[in-house]
Design a protein around this motif. Structure first.
Motif, PDB file in Angstrom:
ATOM      1  N   ALA A  17       1.037  -1.238   0.076  1.00 35.95           N
ATOM      2  CA  ALA A  17      -0.092  -0.195  -0.041  1.00 35.95           C
ATOM      3  C   ALA A  17       1.003   1.302   0.095  1.00 35.95           C
ATOM      4  N   ALA A  18       2.154   1.090   0.986  1.00 40.59           N
ATOM      5  CA  ALA A  18       2.865   2.373   0.865  1.00 40.59           C
ATOM      6  C   ALA A  18       3.467   2.711  -0.617  1.00 40.59           C
ATOM      7  N   ALA A  19       3.977   1.400  -1.189  1.00 38.16           N
ATOM      8  CA  ALA A  19       4.515   1.738  -2.604  1.00 38.16           C
ATOM      9  C   ALA A  19       3.413   2.305  -3.562  1.00 38.16           C
ATOM     10  N   ALA A  20       2.553   1.586  -3.614  1.00 36.77           N
ATOM     11  CA  ALA A  20       1.496   1.665  -4.586  1.00 36.77           C
ATOM     12  C   ALA A  20       0.651   3.256  -4.339  1.00 36.77           C
ATOM     13  N   LEU A  21       0.477   3.625  -3.403  1.00 35.47           N
ATOM     14  CA  LEU A  21      -0.038   5.043  -3.172  1.00 35.47           C
ATOM     15  C   LEU A  21      -1.389   5.289  -3.567  1.00 35.47           C
ATOM     16  N   PRO A  22      -2.584   4.410  -2.971  1.00 38.68           N
ATOM     17  CA  PRO A  22      -3.492   4.649  -3.303  1.00 38.68           C
ATOM     18  C   PRO A  22      -4.268   5.942  -2.648  1.00 38.68           C
ATOM     19  N   VAL A 129      18.953  13.786 -19.839  1.00 35.27           N
ATOM     20  CA  VAL A 129      18.414  14.312 -18.556  1.00 35.27           C
ATOM     21  C   VAL A 129      18.156  12.805 -17.766  1.00 35.27           C
ATOM     22  N   GLU A 130      18.751  12.850 -16.673  1.00 35.63           N
ATOM     23  CA  GLU A 130      18.687  11.534 -15.814  1.00 35.63           C
ATOM     24  C   GLU A 130      17.782  11.738 -14.364  1.00 35.63           C
ATOM     25  N   LEU A 131      16.634  11.021 -14.348  1.00 35.02           N
ATOM     26  CA  LEU A 131      15.952  11.130 -12.960  1.00 35.02           C
ATOM     27  C   LEU A 131      16.098  10.035 -12.319  1.00 35.02           C
ATOM     28  N   THR A 132      16.721  10.169 -10.936  1.00 38.96           N
ATOM     29  CA  THR A 132      17.244   8.923 -10.315  1.00 38.96           C
ATOM     30  C   THR A 132      16.725   8.929  -8.838  1.00 38.96           C
ATOM     31  N   ASN A 133      17.224   8.051  -8.156  1.00 37.38           N
ATOM     32  CA  ASN A 133      16.975   8.064  -6.727  1.00 37.38           C
ATOM     33  C   ASN A 133      15.692   8.263  -6.180  1.00 37.38           C
ATOM     34  N   PHE A 134      14.594   7.549  -6.856  1.00 41.49           N
ATOM     35  CA  PHE A 134      13.229   7.828  -6.417  1.00 41.49           C
ATOM     36  C   PHE A 134      12.596   7.344  -4.761  1.00 41.49           C
ATOM     37  N   ASN A 135      12.036   8.227  -4.318  1.00 34.33           N
ATOM     38  CA  ASN A 135      11.521   8.138  -3.242  1.00 34.33           C
ATOM     39  C   ASN A 135       9.968   8.430  -3.163  1.00 34.33           C
ATOM     40  N   VAL A 136       9.339   7.626  -2.641  1.00 34.99           N
ATOM     41  CA  VAL A 136       7.760   7.606  -2.694  1.00 34.99           C
ATOM     42  C   VAL A 136       7.521   7.851  -1.283  1.00 34.99           C
ATOM     43  N   ASP A 137       6.665   8.829  -1.181  1.00 35.52           N
ATOM     44  CA  ASP A 137       5.808   9.562  -0.064  1.00 35.52           C
ATOM     45  C   ASP A 137       4.529   8.991  -0.252  1.00 35.52           C
ATOM     46  N   PRO A 138       4.017   8.014   0.643  1.00 34.71           N
ATOM     47  CA  PRO A 138       2.713   7.433   0.521  1.00 34.71           C
ATOM     48  C   PRO A 138       1.618   8.345   1.075  1.00 34.71           C
ATOM     49  N   GLY A 139       1.948   9.234   2.184  1.00 37.93           N
ATOM     50  CA  GLY A 139       1.011  10.154   2.750  1.00 37.93           C
ATOM     51  C   GLY A 139       0.450  11.146   1.634  1.00 37.93           C
ATOM     52  N   ILE A 140       1.173  11.582   0.743  1.00 35.86           N
ATOM     53  CA  ILE A 140       0.762  12.595  -0.308  1.00 35.86           C
ATOM     54  C   ILE A 140       0.800  12.105  -1.843  1.00 35.86           C
ATOM     55  N   SER A 141       0.959  10.900  -1.986  1.00 36.37           N
ATOM     56  CA  SER A 141       0.972  10.302  -3.257  1.00 36.37           C
ATOM     57  C   SER A 141       1.758  10.874  -4.444  1.00 36.37           C
ATOM     58  N   ARG A 142       3.061  11.087  -3.823  1.00 34.12           N
ATOM     59  CA  ARG A 142       4.161  11.802  -4.720  1.00 34.12           C
ATOM     60  C   ARG A 142       5.246  10.957  -4.600  1.00 34.12           C
ATOM     61  N   VAL A 143       6.098  10.896  -5.642  1.00 31.52           N
ATOM     62  CA  VAL A 143       7.488  10.586  -6.020  1.00 31.52           C
ATOM     63  C   VAL A 143       8.345  11.471  -6.044  1.00 31.52           C
ATOM     64  N   TYR A 144       9.664  11.743  -5.238  1.00 30.04           N
ATOM     65  CA  TYR A 144      10.451  12.544  -5.343  1.00 30.04           C
ATOM     66  C   TYR A 144      11.844  12.086  -5.849  1.00 30.04           C
ATOM     67  N   GLY A 145      12.921  12.688  -6.429  1.00 29.72           N
ATOM     68  CA  GLY A 145      13.981  12.091  -7.016  1.00 29.72           C
ATOM     69  C   GLY A 145      15.070  13.250  -7.370  1.00 29.72           C
ATOM     70  N   ASP A 146      16.347  12.909  -7.664  1.00 29.58           N
ATOM     71  CA  ASP A 146      17.371  13.750  -8.133  1.00 29.58           C
ATOM     72  C   ASP A 146      17.054  13.938  -9.906  1.00 29.58           C
ATOM     73  N   VAL A 147      17.735  15.143 -10.283  1.00 22.25           N
ATOM     74  CA  VAL A 147      17.699  15.302 -11.704  1.00 22.25           C
ATOM     75  C   VAL A 147      19.021  15.849 -11.947  1.00 22.25           C
ATOM     76  N   THR A 148      19.611  15.227 -13.006  1.00 24.96           N
ATOM     77  CA  THR A 148      20.904  15.796 -13.621  1.00 24.96           C
ATOM     78  C   THR A 148      20.620  15.999 -15.226  1.00 24.96           C
ATOM     79  N   VAL A 149      21.276  17.096 -15.720  1.00 27.87           N
ATOM     80  CA  VAL A 149      21.406  17.250 -17.222  1.00 27.87           C
ATOM     81  C   VAL A 149      22.809  17.094 -17.661  1.00 27.87           C
ATOM     82  N   ASN A 150      23.159  16.432 -18.441  1.00 29.31           N
ATOM     83  CA  ASN A 150      24.553  16.252 -18.853  1.00 29.31           C
ATOM     84  C   ASN A 150      25.382  16.020 -17.826  1.00 29.31           C
ATOM     85  N   GLY A 151      25.026  15.454 -16.931  1.00 33.13           N
ATOM     86  CA  GLY A 151      25.882  15.056 -15.685  1.00 33.13           C
ATOM     87  C   GLY A 151      25.918  15.987 -14.439  1.00 33.13           C
ATOM     88  N   LYS A 152      25.288  17.214 -14.758  1.00 28.67           N
ATOM     89  CA  LYS A 152      25.336  18.375 -13.936  1.00 28.67           C
ATOM     90  C   LYS A 152      24.362  18.302 -13.110  1.00 28.67           C
TER      91      LYS A 152
END
Length: 221
Positions: A17-22, A129-152
């Motif tokens: 339930a935490a991972a799927a975020l209903p 563009v790389e979207l990485t290190n996803f972190n799911v917040d089940p309380g607010i149905s959001r996924v956070y993560g880090d973003v790099t553009v050409n390695g920066k």
């Protein structure tokens, strides 16, 4: 059902339930439930202090892949992620979750589900563009993560995806794993703006369906 098996099912429900975020985790309750929760401290049905094992798989929607093609963006994977049979697969690396009986607490799932060391890449010409290190917040149905553009580094712990659980299927258990499938994954407004700015377009919106999630988690620590 034995007591041990029952505890496994409850733990699996909490993890999945935490991972799927209903979306129900964020929905309002009736007045009687609110009054009760304001005067009594709800007791969790399950608490997992250290998540371990299995993965989150996103079956890519044709609309998403068609959009990438029209924008001449090539998808790829980063780190331990895999692209298999049309699905992006991100290993679950850690986190924690506490699960309450729906109606006794709001939200009824709290914690985080981490996918460190993996992610999604989008490439057009010399821009990646790389979207990485996803972190799911089940309380607010959001996924956070880090973003790099050409390695920066372009952003850290950014709001990248939003999830909607109205199409979530009932929990399935198989041995020592629990499976929940059906939550829809959408691009967030933040990610849409970042991708549009980076690739010089306005075609990416927060209504863009990325795909449907299938969460497989261990029910034993």
């Amino acid at each position: 059902m034995s007591a041990i098996k029952h505890r496994k099912v409850i733990a699996g429900l909490a993890l999945a339930a935490a991972a799927a975020l209903p979306l129900a985790a964020c929905s309002s309750t009736d007045d009687s439930s609110s009054d009760s929760s304001s005067t009594e401290v709800a007791k969790p049905l399950a608490r997992i202090n250290a998540l371990s094992g299995e993965d989150t798989a996103i079956a890519l929607d044709k609309g998403f892949t068609d959009a990438l093609t029209s924008l001449k963006l090539t998808p790829g994977v980063v780190g331990t992620a895999k692209l298999t049979d049309g699905s992006l697969v991100f290993p679950i690396t850690g986190g924690n979750v506490t699960y309450y009986k729906p109606g006794t607490a709001k939200p009824y799932v709290i914690g985080q589900v981490q996918h460190e060391g993996s992610g999604l890449s989008l490439t057009a010409g010399d821009t990646k563009v790389e979207l990485t290190n996803f972190n799911v917040d089940p309380g607010i149905s959001r996924v956070y993560g880090d973003v790099t553009v050409n390695g920066k580094v372009a952003a850290t712990s950014a709001f990248l995806f939003q999830l909607r659980g109205a199409t979530l299927k009932p929990l399935q258990t198989e041995g020592d794993t629990a499976i929940l499938e059906g939550t829809k994954v959408f691009i967030s407004p933040v990610a849409a703006g970042l991708l549009n700015d980076t690739f010089g377009t306005d075609a990416v919106t927060d209504q863009l369906l990325v795909g449907v999630a299938k969460i497989t988690v261990n029910t034993t620590p």
